[in-house]
Design a protein around this motif. Structure first.
Motif, short mmCIF file in Angstrom:
data_model
loop_
_atom_site.label_atom_id
_atom_site.label_comp_id
_atom_site.label_asym_id
_atom_site.label_seq_id
_atom_site.Cartn_x
_atom_site.Cartn_y
_atom_site.Cartn_z
N MET A 1 0.85 -1.20 0.00
CA MET A 1 0.00 0.00 0.00
C MET A 1 0.89 1.25 0.00
N PRO A 2 0.38 2.38 -0.49
CA PRO A 2 1.16 3.62 -0.42
C PRO A 2 1.43 3.99 1.03
N LEU A 3 2.56 4.65 1.25
CA LEU A 3 2.93 5.01 2.61
C LEU A 3 3.19 6.50 2.73
N ILE A 4 2.66 7.12 3.78
CA ILE A 4 3.07 8.48 4.14
C ILE A 4 3.73 8.47 5.51
N ASP A 5 3.81 7.29 6.12
CA ASP A 5 4.33 7.15 7.47
C ASP A 5 5.05 5.81 7.57
N MET A 6 5.12 5.23 8.73
CA MET A 6 5.80 3.95 8.94
C MET A 6 4.98 2.79 8.36
N PRO A 7 5.62 1.66 8.05
CA PRO A 7 4.87 0.46 7.72
C PRO A 7 3.98 0.04 8.89
N LEU A 8 2.91 -0.66 8.59
CA LEU A 8 1.92 -0.99 9.60
C LEU A 8 2.52 -1.76 10.77
N GLU A 9 3.41 -2.71 10.50
CA GLU A 9 3.97 -3.49 11.60
C GLU A 9 4.78 -2.60 12.55
N GLN A 10 5.40 -1.54 12.02
CA GLN A 10 6.12 -0.60 12.88
C GLN A 10 5.16 0.30 13.66
N LEU A 11 4.06 0.65 13.01
CA LEU A 11 3.07 1.49 13.69
C LEU A 11 2.55 0.81 14.95
N TYR A 12 2.34 -0.48 14.88
CA TYR A 12 1.83 -1.21 16.04
C TYR A 12 2.85 -1.30 17.17
N GLN A 13 4.10 -0.98 16.89
CA GLN A 13 5.15 -1.00 17.91
C GLN A 13 5.55 0.40 18.38
N TYR A 14 5.05 1.42 17.70
CA TYR A 14 5.52 2.78 17.93
C TYR A 14 5.01 3.31 19.28
N GLU A 15 5.89 3.93 20.05
CA GLU A 15 5.56 4.40 21.40
C GLU A 15 5.59 5.92 21.55
N GLY A 16 5.77 6.65 20.44
CA GLY A 16 5.70 8.10 20.53
C GLY A 16 7.05 8.76 20.76
N ARG A 17 7.14 10.04 20.37
CA ARG A 17 8.37 10.82 20.47
C ARG A 17 8.27 11.95 21.49
N ASN A 18 7.08 12.54 21.61
CA ASN A 18 6.98 13.72 22.46
C ASN A 18 7.20 13.34 23.92
N PRO A 19 8.08 14.06 24.63
CA PRO A 19 8.37 13.69 26.02
C PRO A 19 7.17 13.89 26.94
N MET A 20 7.09 13.04 27.94
CA MET A 20 6.08 13.19 28.99
C MET A 20 6.72 13.88 30.19
N PRO A 21 6.17 14.98 30.65
CA PRO A 21 6.74 15.65 31.83
C PRO A 21 6.79 14.72 33.03
N ALA A 22 7.81 14.88 33.86
CA ALA A 22 8.01 14.00 35.01
C ALA A 22 6.84 14.06 35.99
N ASP A 23 6.19 15.23 36.09
CA ASP A 23 5.09 15.38 37.04
C ASP A 23 3.73 15.27 36.37
N PHE A 24 3.67 14.55 35.25
CA PHE A 24 2.44 14.49 34.45
C PHE A 24 1.24 14.03 35.28
N ASP A 25 1.37 12.94 36.01
CA ASP A 25 0.24 12.42 36.77
C ASP A 25 -0.16 13.39 37.89
N ASP A 26 0.81 13.97 38.56
CA ASP A 26 0.49 14.96 39.60
C ASP A 26 -0.23 16.16 38.99
N TYR A 27 0.23 16.57 37.83
CA TYR A 27 -0.38 17.70 37.12
C TYR A 27 -1.87 17.45 36.88
N TRP A 28 -2.19 16.27 36.35
CA TRP A 28 -3.59 16.00 36.03
C TRP A 28 -4.41 15.71 37.27
N ASN A 29 -3.81 15.12 38.29
CA ASN A 29 -4.55 14.92 39.53
C ASN A 29 -4.88 16.27 40.18
N ARG A 30 -3.93 17.19 40.17
CA ARG A 30 -4.20 18.54 40.67
C ARG A 30 -5.28 19.23 39.85
#
Length: 319
Positions: A1-30
């Motif tokens: 199939m045409p691709l504009i991103d990763m192959p499907l098998e890689q997509l299912y393994q992809y965990e993201g690039r944007n960092p999660m702040p260390a206090d993320f859970d505290d932030y949302w609980n507050r």
């Protein structure tokens, strides 16, 4: 199939690039504690639009920072309660669907709530009050004031607050509430299910607001994500604060909220989507720990996905 991103098998393994702040859970609980401390002052006003088989209301409540939020509420007539319900969220810069578009679920005995996002095309209030740009874009709104002033923080909280208000109504069964939406609405359905753990089912399609750094690295900071480029061009042209900016955006990155979801999830993605790249959507999907399934449209982008609304409605019949 045409691709504009990763192959499907890689997509299912992809965990993201944007960092999660260390206090993320505290932030949302507050943030949730701030939301729960608000006197919502819920108001139901019979709408000018009415039909024989359902009752239509304008629902208003006060959200965080004092904003008055509007949602359409349609409940079936002549149906014994307590009723299941869905909360519905619209696309970026838009507004809640017309009343006539909301009648399908009440015809099945399911109430529906459709929220207007603050500061966008509907009737909800945007109280503002941040430093820095308000000219172009809600993703970057509040970046210069600090994480607690990010506008999407407030909008994410509005989704959870609306769901909680729906669950408190005497005619609604609080254990049978779902969340739906596409693009921005898909992101908000994920945020709602993450921040209101009583949501039973969620059906987002091609969700927005995920993995901002991946969008940037793909050179797709255009269209809905154009404001990322706008911010750097106007306020950090040498990218001296790039790491700081993406980390702060991590507070409103749905991939980091996804592990909090307890609802069963049905999601759809188009593999030709250049508005919300598939990898950014998989970054959120892959982090969902609850029961989940994914409908993949190999030849479709950010557009109408045939049959998915029918599948969503069938899915919500299981509430």
């Amino acid at each position: 199939m045409p691709l504009i991103d990763m192959p499907l098998e890689q997509l299912y393994q992809y965990e993201g690039r944007n960092p999660m702040p260390a206090d993320f859970d505290d932030y949302w609980n507050r943030s949730l504690n701030e939301m729960k401390a608000v006197d919502a002052q819920v108001e139901l006003v019979p709408a000018s639009f009415q039909v024989p088989h359902a009752e239509c209301f304008d629902l208003y409540f006060t959200g965080v920072r004092g904003a008055r939020i509007h949602a359409k509420y349609v409940r079936p007539k002549h149906v014994q309660g307590p009723l299941p319900a869905v909360v519905s969220f619209h696309g970026y810069t838009g507004r809640s669907a017309d009343w006539s578009e909301l009648l399908g679920y009440p015809s099945l005995g399911i109430a529906i709530f459709a929220m207007d996002c603050r500061g966008q095309g509907g009737s909800s209030e945007d109280t503002g009050g941040v430093k820095g740009t308000t000219h172009n874009g809600h993703i970057i709104r509040g970046l210069d004031s600090g994480a607690d002033d990010l506008l999407f923080r407030h909008i994410f909280l509005d989704t959870a607050q609306l769901a909680g208000i729906a669950m408190q109504l005497p005619e609604i069964d609080e254990s049978r509430v779902g969340a739906i939406g596409g693009s921005q609405g898909g992101a908000l359905a994920i945020a709602c299910a993450a921040l209101e753990p009583r949501i039973k089912r969620a059906a987002p399609f091609y969700p927005f607001l995920s993995d901002y750094q991946r969008v940037w690295e793909m050179d797709l900071a255009k269209d809905a994500y154009e404001e990322l480029r706008t911010y750097f061009r106007r306020f950090d042209p040498l990218h001296e604060r790039e790491a700081e900016i993406f980390e702060r955006l991590g507070y409103i990155d749905i991939q980091h909220l996804a592990p909090r979801i307890e609802a069963e999830v049905l999601m759809a993605v188009g593999l030709m989507d250049t508005i919300c790249p598939p990898s950014t959507q998989f970054a959120a999907y892959n982090k969902i720990k609850a029961p989940k399934s994914l409908e993949i449209y190999p030849d479709f982008g950010h557009e109408y996905l045939p049959f998915f609304q029918d599948k969503t409605m069938q899915f919500m019949l299981g509430l």
